[in-house]
Design a protein around this motif. Structure first.
Motif, PDB file in Angstrom:
ATOM      1  N   GLY A  31       0.845  -1.187   0.000  1.00 14.72           N
ATOM      2  CA  GLY A  31       0.000   0.000   0.000  1.00 14.72           C
ATOM      3  C   GLY A  31       0.868   1.219   0.000  1.00 14.72           C
ATOM      4  O   GLY A  31       2.099   1.134   0.082  1.00 14.72           O
ATOM      5  N   GLU A  32       0.204   2.345  -0.070  1.00 15.19           N
ATOM      6  CA  GLU A  32       0.910   3.602  -0.119  1.00 15.19           C
ATOM      7  C   GLU A  32       1.546   3.899   1.237  1.00 15.19           C
ATOM      8  O   GLU A  32       1.000   3.548   2.272  1.00 15.19           O
ATOM      9  CB  GLU A  32      -0.113   4.692  -0.409  1.00 15.19           C
ATOM     10  CG  GLU A  32       0.278   5.637  -1.504  1.00 15.19           C
ATOM     11  CD  GLU A  32      -0.858   6.602  -1.753  1.00 15.19           C
ATOM     12  OE1 GLU A  32      -0.589   7.808  -1.712  1.00 15.19           O
ATOM     13  OE2 GLU A  32      -2.012   6.145  -1.946  1.00 15.19           O
ATOM     14  N   ARG A  33       2.688   4.527   1.222  1.00 13.39           N
ATOM     15  CA  ARG A  33       3.236   5.084   2.450  1.00 13.39           C
ATOM     16  C   ARG A  33       3.335   6.580   2.239  1.00 13.39           C
ATOM     17  O   ARG A  33       3.418   7.052   1.111  1.00 13.39           O
ATOM     18  CB  ARG A  33       4.631   4.532   2.731  1.00 13.39           C
ATOM     19  CG  ARG A  33       4.610   3.130   3.283  1.00 13.39           C
ATOM     20  CD  ARG A  33       6.030   2.668   3.560  1.00 13.39           C
ATOM     21  NE  ARG A  33       6.111   1.208   3.520  1.00 13.39           N
ATOM     22  CZ  ARG A  33       5.878   0.430   4.582  1.00 13.39           C
ATOM     23  NH1 ARG A  33       5.552   0.946   5.728  1.00 13.39           N
ATOM     24  NH2 ARG A  33       5.973  -0.877   4.469  1.00 13.39           N
ATOM     25  N   LYS A  34       3.361   7.307   3.351  1.00 13.19           N
ATOM     26  CA  LYS A  34       3.508   8.758   3.207  1.00 13.19           C
ATOM     27  C   LYS A  34       4.984   9.097   3.112  1.00 13.19           C
ATOM     28  O   LYS A  34       5.833   8.443   3.713  1.00 13.19           O
ATOM     29  CB  LYS A  34       2.894   9.465   4.408  1.00 13.19           C
ATOM     30  CG  LYS A  34       1.382   9.474   4.357  1.00 13.19           C
ATOM     31  CD  LYS A  34       0.824  10.164   5.576  1.00 13.19           C
ATOM     32  CE  LYS A  34      -0.687  10.022   5.576  1.00 13.19           C
ATOM     33  NZ  LYS A  34      -1.240  10.234   6.910  1.00 13.19           N
ATOM     34  N   HIS A  35       5.269  10.121   2.342  1.00 13.57           N
ATOM     35  CA  HIS A  35       6.660  10.544   2.217  1.00 13.57           C
ATOM     36  C   HIS A  35       6.772  12.042   2.460  1.00 13.57           C
ATOM     37  O   HIS A  35       7.383  12.762   1.677  1.00 13.57           O
ATOM     38  CB  HIS A  35       7.203  10.162   0.839  1.00 13.57           C
ATOM     39  CG  HIS A  35       7.236   8.688   0.625  1.00 13.57           C
ATOM     40  ND1 HIS A  35       8.188   7.871   1.185  1.00 13.57           N
ATOM     41  CD2 HIS A  35       6.399   7.866  -0.036  1.00 13.57           C
ATOM     42  CE1 HIS A  35       7.948   6.603   0.860  1.00 13.57           C
ATOM     43  NE2 HIS A  35       6.856   6.574   0.118  1.00 13.57           N
ATOM     44  N   ALA A  36       6.119  12.500   3.520  1.00 14.32           N
ATOM     45  CA  ALA A  36       6.166  13.931   3.818  1.00 14.32           C
ATOM     46  C   ALA A  36       7.454  14.254   4.570  1.00 14.32           C
ATOM     47  O   ALA A  36       8.003  13.412   5.279  1.00 14.32           O
ATOM     48  CB  ALA A  36       4.960  14.305   4.671  1.00 14.32           C
ATOM     49  N   GLY A  85      -9.474  10.255   5.283  1.00 14.81           N
ATOM     50  CA  GLY A  85      -8.913   9.030   4.722  1.00 14.81           C
ATOM     51  C   GLY A  85      -7.403   9.010   4.806  1.00 14.81           C
ATOM     52  O   GLY A  85      -6.806   9.662   5.677  1.00 14.81           O
ATOM     53  N   PHE A  86      -6.784   8.293   3.906  1.00 18.57           N
ATOM     54  CA  PHE A  86      -5.332   8.105   3.962  1.00 18.57           C
ATOM     55  C   PHE A  86      -4.521   9.399   4.036  1.00 18.57           C
ATOM     56  O   PHE A  86      -3.569   9.484   4.808  1.00 18.57           O
ATOM     57  CB  PHE A  86      -4.874   7.259   2.770  1.00 18.57           C
ATOM     58  CG  PHE A  86      -3.392   7.030   2.749  1.00 18.57           C
ATOM     59  CD1 PHE A  86      -2.808   6.154   3.654  1.00 18.57           C
ATOM     60  CD2 PHE A  86      -2.580   7.713   1.858  1.00 18.57           C
ATOM     61  CE1 PHE A  86      -1.437   5.949   3.649  1.00 18.57           C
ATOM     62  CE2 PHE A  86      -1.215   7.511   1.846  1.00 18.57           C
ATOM     63  CZ  PHE A  86      -0.640   6.634   2.748  1.00 18.57           C
ATOM     64  N   PRO A  87      -4.891  10.444   3.252  1.00 20.17           N
ATOM     65  CA  PRO A  87      -4.039  11.641   3.288  1.00 20.17           C
ATOM     66  C   PRO A  87      -4.164  12.464   4.567  1.00 20.17           C
ATOM     67  O   PRO A  87      -3.477  13.471   4.709  1.00 20.17           O
ATOM     68  CB  PRO A  87      -4.521  12.481   2.100  1.00 20.17           C
ATOM     69  CG  PRO A  87      -5.526  11.660   1.374  1.00 20.17           C
ATOM     70  CD  PRO A  87      -6.007  10.590   2.294  1.00 20.17           C
ATOM     71  N   THR A  88      -5.017  12.078   5.501  1.00 20.63           N
ATOM     72  CA  THR A  88      -5.196  12.869   6.733  1.00 20.63           C
ATOM     73  C   THR A  88      -3.857  13.090   7.437  1.00 20.63           C
ATOM     74  O   THR A  88      -3.066  12.157   7.576  1.00 20.63           O
ATOM     75  CB  THR A  88      -6.138  12.147   7.705  1.00 20.63           C
ATOM     76  OG1 THR A  88      -7.319  11.790   6.998  1.00 20.63           O
ATOM     77  CG2 THR A  88      -6.492  13.013   8.887  1.00 20.63           C
ATOM     78  N   VAL A  89      -3.642  14.324   7.871  1.00 22.30           N
ATOM     79  CA  VAL A  89      -2.438  14.592   8.661  1.00 22.30           C
ATOM     80  C   VAL A  89      -2.809  15.313   9.951  1.00 22.30           C
ATOM     81  O   VAL A  89      -3.788  16.055   9.991  1.00 22.30           O
ATOM     82  CB  VAL A  89      -1.398  15.469   7.924  1.00 22.30           C
ATOM     83  CG1 VAL A  89      -0.634  14.658   6.914  1.00 22.30           C
ATOM     84  CG2 VAL A  89      -2.045  16.683   7.287  1.00 22.30           C
ATOM     85  N   VAL A  90      -1.994  15.089  10.966  1.00 27.19           N
ATOM     86  CA  VAL A  90      -2.125  15.861  12.192  1.00 27.19           C
ATOM     87  C   VAL A  90      -1.269  17.092  12.039  1.00 27.19           C
ATOM     88  O   VAL A  90      -0.068  16.997  11.799  1.00 27.19           O
ATOM     89  CB  VAL A  90      -1.649  15.034  13.403  1.00 27.19           C
ATOM     90  CG1 VAL A  90      -1.498  15.926  14.623  1.00 27.19           C
ATOM     91  CG2 VAL A  90      -2.622  13.910  13.689  1.00 27.19           C
TER      92      VAL A  90
END
Lengths: 821, 154
Positions: free
Chosen positions: A125-130, A171-176
């Motif tokens: 699945g996707e991982r975040k790369h921020a 959803g998935f892109p949610t960030v704190v």
């Protein structure tokens, strides 16, 4: 109580609690990632699923109430399988950057994955790369590691009452992150760091400093405010690297404010004194202990012999331990024969003690940190305990959440006014008028038990004084509407369980002992006990210092005579205090200090006052010595030596004992245990003496305006604490300085416009005593005509502007403001 | 900040609930109406008038896809292209809207007059194709009928 069965154990639990809570209370561990006892159930992580007999689906234990007869399995194969899948899904997204993650080794996610033995994932699945958000001063946000349990968001908004973080997106892109992705600007309490189950929120000062398994953890009592939180310190190679709260440890039970969490590094200030210093000409030179103590001994002896013991005074410290302060008092009284022993608390808590004694006839009135809970109405008077006593403040917010009505009388907007039901925005320093007005309404409407109260001493004079304070008159003084005054009085009088909270701080000039007396009058009128007046002592050992005998007795001088009237003293011994920063009208104090024949300053760092000293003695700081603090609640707590002393510094009590020996005075105290026992006996004796039922009496206070504004000095200056600092000790903390490093002047937007002042403008503020230069902070939190500044910062020199007089209501200052081109 | 009329409207909504957070969704609609979309300023105004942290307001707003998170035209056309509408020529209508009014699918016309949102079924299959213009409902659409309708939305 109801009966339930968890894992074949029959339990009797309170009705209404959740399955998770029932398990926790009985020592049964149910794994979870989004639960915290301080927060409302969230049910987001699904790790706490359990099997309920007869139920078709698994239930999440954190949100499911336990019911009579329930049979629950917390660790069945089915439950374990589901938990394993939850973890498997989390690991699809969660990066496996544990090797460089600060949390590794004490990470809830890592521990659970280890426990449940999750196999290599079947999914991709996707991982975040921020990029990590490293912009803030103390807290770093690494959204890639976030599992969206929302604990940080919830503790910030539900518990801290701040709401600086949000779950942004869906959803998935949610960030704190902060609302609009701006730099995190918050209370910097760091509760989000402790509560994060992964490494998504980390402490910047601690980042990459140590692997947690190499840290030695030691507990110690915080050295800032009077709450007395227990810090869990992480130490490596003799250096404190971090501080955190631990659930179940101390009165804070896991909570900490930013000062306790980040501020401990003041003990590593470059400014620390490492060796005794003797002044020669205008310069200090290093000296040995022997030389320095001999010099001090000889000088004090000759002054005492020539001018008598009353020519020598001493100032104790609310930052030093009970033992240190006890030893100073003993050195002065038994050693030199002088009763001139005082402290900065003459401007703060000592005033409260005087009010307790006059109004209630009691010698002490320890605060109760849990006092706000379960009250119908809480009245907070010109204070913000969420700043002065942050962990106590949390209980006020909690009480409000649980249904208490919160009335806040304050001239400015604060976190508490934002959470209040009613904000009585009065003019600064007019509290006494408001309280008298409330009593006027209560008497007028007969909202009190006249038969019971009229026999109390001073009732008729109270009646006479309060009579004048009609709502209309109070409205004129305070700027509140008469209706608001009446409403407040009626609400307060009609509530069955009431509480008044008003810390009296050395650093605040908008209230004084008179304000405490007026509050006590109100409470006695309504038949309340002393415990309904909460005045928490200011610093870590304010309470203990006063109990250890740091107050003028037997005709001894107080700071007012010692420091503001040159010629009263020939020699002064200052321990752990910088009167030039902490006390008002510092120019006068400077004159007095300069006029002395001999000044000794014993401190952990070089201070403004130490610059003027003949001898400077290096003391070991908190963390470098053993001792006790007594918190605002009168609780005696042990502080520990967790790291080695800096340079040649010694504990204050030891320096005083050795000085005594150098003067040929044997003060006893061969060991730390001796002095602890002796101080303890002394305090116990004092407490026995103070015992006895309260003998209430009314001491009516009339409102006295303080230093009115005129055509030249048009603004009222209010001095006030800021959240990141406590006294001036915290200004030596590099971490806290990242948030607030220098003094500033808050000014209303409209006033700023009038003077063409913008944020960060340099301004000159002048009072009738002096002038200082500050940067402006333009805000709508302070009203027009009022400017506000913290006094913590030695470089700010705010107390060159301030004054004090006999006025017991306030010591506000009138100032003028100019923009510096 | 909102003008007094809007503030009064929000006060009215607040008064309906014991918890001011409950007034958040309707207040966001009001902000959207006032600002055209949920700009940062719009959300800040909501936060201030409800005395809620901005993070709560933005967090809530960003969860719901049916708020306008980008600036939109003065009028928002929501056209259905699900099966019934598709069979009856909704695809052509999308092209028509672009050539006639310069409003691309899920975009805004250059003159700022219209935004077009391609949306899922609006429950008008029997009278397809159908659309909403702002909050007004229209069905049995043809190019000609669209022209007549949009005359009323300048």
């Amino acid at each position: 109580m109801i009966e339930i069965t968890i894992d074949d154990r029959k339990l009797s639990v309170e009705k209404g609690i959740t399955i998770l809570e029932a398990a926790r209370r009985n020592g049964i561990k149910i794994p979870n990632l989004c639960f915290d006892k301080r927060l409302r159930p969230y049910g987001g992580c699904r790790m706490c699923v359990v099997e309920i007999e007869g139920g078709r689906k698994l239930a999440s234990a954190c949100g499911h109430p336990a019911r009579e007869g329930m049979v629950i399995k917390t660790n069945s194969p089915r439950v374990r399988r589901v938990r394993q899948s939850v973890l498997e899904f989390l690991l699809v997204h969660h990066p496996l950057d544990c090797p460089e993650c600060d949390k590794a080794g004490e990470c809830a996610l890592q521990d659970l994955v280890f426990e449940y033995g999750v196999p290599e994932t079947r999914f991709t699945g996707e991982r975040k790369h921020a990029q990590p958000d490293v912009r803030g001063p103390l807290i770093e946000l690494i959204s890639n590691r976030c599992i969206l349990c929302a604990k940080c968001v919830r503790i910030c908004s539900q518990y801290q009452g701040r709401g600086a973080l949000g779950l942004i997106g869906r959803g998935f892109p949610t960030v704190v992150q902060p609302a609009f992705g701006e730099v995190l600007e918050c209370d910097y309490c760091g509760q989000c760091i402790d509560i994060c189950p992964t490494g998504a929120l980390i402490s910047k000062p601690y980042k990459y400093k140590a692997r947690p398994w190499f840290l030695e953890e030691k507990e110690n009592i915080c050295s800032f405010c009077g709450v007395g939180c227990t810090l869990t310190l992480g130490i490596r190679e003799g250096r404190i690297l971090r501080s955190k709260g631990r659930e179940g440890a101390g009165i804070n039970d896991g909570n900490l404010c930013g000062r306790g969490r980040f501020g401990f590094d003041y003990i590593y200030s470059e400014n620390r004194l490492r060796t005794p210093l003797i002044k020669e000409g205008d310069e200090f030179r290093d000296a040995s202990w022997e030389e320095a103590l001999t010099y001090v001994a000889r000088s004090l002896s000759s002054i005492r012999d020539a001018h008598g013991p009353n020519s020598i005074g001493a100032i104790g410290s609310p930052r030093c331990t009970v033992e240190d302060n006890y030893m100073l008092a003993k050195f002065m009284r038994a050693g030199l024969g002088s009763g001139n022993i005082a402290s900065s608390e003459a401007f703060g808590y000592a005033g409260a003690l005087r009010a307790f004694s006059l109004s209630f006839g009691i010698g002490s009135n320890p605060a109760d940190l849990a006092s706000p809970l379960g009250r119908d109405v809480i009245l907070v008077l010109e204070s913000d305990p969420t700043i002065t006593h942050p962990v106590f403040g949390l209980n006020i917010l909690r009480a409000k959440r649980e249904g208490s009505r919160l009335l806040v009388a304050d001239y400015r907007e604060t976190k508490l006014t934002r959470h209040s039901n009613t904000w009585l925005q009065l003019r600064p320093g007019t509290l006494v008028a408001l309280l008298n007005g409330m009593m006027n309404v209560i008497m007028d409407r007969g909202l009190f038990d006249r038969d019971r109260v009229s026999g109390i001493r001073g009732f008729s004079s109270l009646e006479a004084v309060v009579k004048e304070y009609t709502p209309a008159m109070v409205s004129e003084i305070t700027g509140l509407t008469g209706e608001a005054v009446t409403d407040a009085a009626v609400t307060f009088a009609n509530a069955p369980r009431r509480l008044v909270i008003m810390p009296l701080a050395v650093s605040e000039n908008n209230k004084g002992p008179g304000s405490a007396l007026a509050a006590a009058n109100l409470l006695i009128l309504l038949g309340e006990e002393p415990s309904s007046l909460q005045v928490p002592a200011e610093y870590c050992n304010t309470y203990g210092m006063l109990e250890a005998g740091i107050m003028p007795r037997g005709g001894g001088m107080d700071v007012f005579d010692m420091l503001y009237k040159p010629g009263h003293l020939r020699a002064l011994y200052i321990m752990g205090e910088d009167p030039l920063v902490s006390m008002p009208d510092s120019r006068k104090i400077k004159n007095t200090l300069r006029s002395l024949d001999f000044l000794v300053v014993q401190d952990i760092v070089m201070t403004e006052a130490a610059e003027l000293a003949n001898v400077v003695l290096p003391a070991s700081s908190w963390g470098e010595k053993e001792g006790h603090f007594i918190n605002a609640g009168g609780l005696r707590q042990r502080i520990r030596k967790v790291v080695e002393a800096t340079g040649k510094s010694q504990p204050d009590w030891q320096i005083l004992r050795n000085l005594g020996l150098a003067m040929g005075i044997n003060l006893g105290a061969k060991s730390f245990q001796d002095i602890t026992k002796e101080a303890d006996d002394f305090i116990a004796g004092g407490r026995r003496e103070a015992e006895g039922a309260p003998r209430p009496a009314f001491h009516p206070v009339a409102y006295e305006p303080e230093e009115p504004c005129d055509s030249e000095f048009t603004y009222t200056l209010v001095t006030r604490d800021v959240l990141q600092h406590s006294g001036n000790m915290s200004t030596r903390s590099e971490a806290l300085k990242l948030v607030q490093a220098e003094a500033f002047l808050e000014i209303n937007e409209k006033d700023a416009e009038r003077h063409a002042i913008s944020d960060e403008s340099h301004i000159k503020i002048t009072s009738r005593r002096g002038a200082v230069y500050l940067r402006a902070k333009v805000t709508d939190a302070v009203p027009e005509g009022v400017v506000s500044t913290p006094v913590h910062f030695p470089s700010g020199g705010i107390n060159e502007l301030t004054h004090f007089s006999g006025n017991t209501c306030s010591r506000l200052d009138a100032v003028k403001i100019e923009r510096v081109k | 900040m909102f003008n007094d009329t809007v503030l009064k409207e929000i006060e009215g909504i607040k008064a309906k609930y014991p918890d001011r957070r409950s007034a958040l969704l309707p207040s966001l609609y009001i902000a959207q109406r006032e600002f055209g979309w949920l700009s940062r300023e719009a959300m800040t105004c909501v936060a201030r008038s409800l005395n809620l942290p901005e993070a709560v307001v933005r967090g809530t707003a960003s969860f719901y896809s049916m708020y306008k998170h980008k600036p939109a035209g003065r009028h928002v056309i929501q056209l259905c292209t699900n099966i019934s509408c598709m069979i009856l020529g909704a695809g052509k209508l999308v092209d028509f809207l672009e050539t006639r009014y310069g409003v691309p699918a899920n975009g805004t016309s250059g003159d700022g007059r219209f935004s077009l949102v391609i949306m899922e079924c609006i429950g008008a299959c029997g009278t397809a194709p159908a659309m909403l213009v702002n909050t007004d409902f229209y069905d049995n659409l043809s190019e000609k009928r669209i022209e007549e309708i949009l005359e009323n939305y300048k």
